[in-house]
Write a protein that holds these residues in place. Structure first.
Motif, short mmCIF file in Angstrom:
data_model
loop_
_atom_site.label_atom_id
_atom_site.label_comp_id
_atom_site.label_asym_id
_atom_site.label_seq_id
_atom_site.Cartn_x
_atom_site.Cartn_y
_atom_site.Cartn_z
N PHE A 1 -4.03 6.94 -5.95
CA PHE A 1 -3.89 7.26 -4.53
C PHE A 1 -3.37 6.03 -3.79
O PHE A 1 -3.46 4.91 -4.28
N GLN A 2 -2.83 6.31 -2.62
CA GLN A 2 -2.47 5.20 -1.72
C GLN A 2 -3.25 5.39 -0.41
O GLN A 2 -4.29 4.80 -0.22
N CYS A 3 -2.77 6.30 0.47
CA CYS A 3 -3.53 6.50 1.72
C CYS A 3 -4.81 7.28 1.47
O CYS A 3 -5.76 7.17 2.23
N GLY A 4 -4.84 8.11 0.43
CA GLY A 4 -6.04 8.84 0.08
C GLY A 4 -6.20 10.19 0.77
O GLY A 4 -7.17 10.90 0.49
N TYR A 5 -5.26 10.54 1.63
CA TYR A 5 -5.47 11.79 2.39
C TYR A 5 -5.43 13.02 1.49
O TYR A 5 -6.21 13.95 1.68
N CYS A 6 -4.55 13.01 0.52
CA CYS A 6 -4.44 14.18 -0.37
C CYS A 6 -5.48 14.15 -1.48
O CYS A 6 -5.63 15.13 -2.21
N THR A 7 -6.16 13.01 -1.64
CA THR A 7 -6.95 12.76 -2.85
C THR A 7 -8.10 13.75 -3.07
O THR A 7 -8.28 14.23 -4.20
N CYS B 1 1.61 15.04 -2.44
CA CYS B 1 1.18 13.68 -2.11
C CYS B 1 2.35 12.99 -1.44
O CYS B 1 3.36 12.68 -2.08
N ARG B 2 2.21 12.72 -0.16
CA ARG B 2 3.33 12.09 0.57
C ARG B 2 3.50 10.64 0.17
O ARG B 2 4.54 10.05 0.41
N CYS B 3 2.46 10.05 -0.42
CA CYS B 3 2.60 8.67 -0.92
C CYS B 3 3.23 8.64 -2.30
O CYS B 3 3.45 7.56 -2.85
S1 FES Z 1 -2.32 9.26 -1.50
FE1 FES Z 1 -1.34 9.44 0.45
S2 FES Z 1 -0.78 11.54 0.53
FE2 FES Z 1 -1.46 11.26 -1.49
#
Ligand code: FES
Ligand code: FES
Length: 154
Positions: free
Chosen positions: A97-103, A136-138
């Motif tokens: 993950f990066q931002c974690g929103y989709c996680t 996942c946008r990241c």
């Molecule tokens: S970790 Fe950022 S949208 Fe998936």
């Protein structure tokens, strides 16, 4: 307003809800279980994935009233106390993950995948296909696939 009973992560909750309320909104707005994310609210991103009786389901497309009588599991209920679900541990290990929103949605979809005897031993290509509803946008996709393969092996 309708009286509605939801069984979430092993606990019964009694709510008074507009019958049009989506399960996602009941979780987030009424019960403050904000681990389940609202991305598109249109069934296209997978951020709101939960389990209904062990199967992956999109909470934004599920009316809360339809989830009555089912065992609802959210990301908050996946670990057993302090012991992470193997998929959660694998996501951390592989930095998936990066931002974690989709996680949370990714982990819930991937955990349900492991319950599917056909998908459980799938190749990377098959995992990608099975997870194609979770965006996942990241673009953490390579790490997400690596995490799922690790959990498959475990
Ligand atoms: S970790 Fe950022 S949208 Fe998936
Ligand atoms: S918020 Fe449910 S699929 Fe995007």
């Amino acid at each position: 307003m309708l009286p509605i009973e939801l069984n979430i992560n092993g606990h019964r909750h009694h709510l008074q809800l507009d019958p049009r309320t989506a399960l996602l909104d009941a979780l987030r707005e009424n019960l403050h279980l904000t681990g389940t994310k609202k991305g598109c609210d249109h069934g296209q991103c997978g951020a709101c994935t939960v389990h209904l009786d062990g199967q992956s389901a999109l909470a934004c497309l599920t009316l809360a009233v339809m989830a009555q009588g089912k065992a609802i599991t959210t990301i908050e209920g996946l670990a057993k106390g302090d012991v992470l679900h193997p998929m959660q541990a694998a996501f951390i290990k592989h930095d998936a993950f990066q931002c974690g929103y989709c996680t949370p949605g990714q982990i819930m979809a991937a955990a349900a995948l492991l319950q599917d005897k056909h998908a459980r031993h799938g190749s990377a290509v098959e995992i990608r296909e099975a997870m194609s509803g979770n965006l996942c946008r990241c673009a953490a996709y390579p790490n997400i696939i690596a995490a799922i393969q690790e959990a498959q092996r475990a």
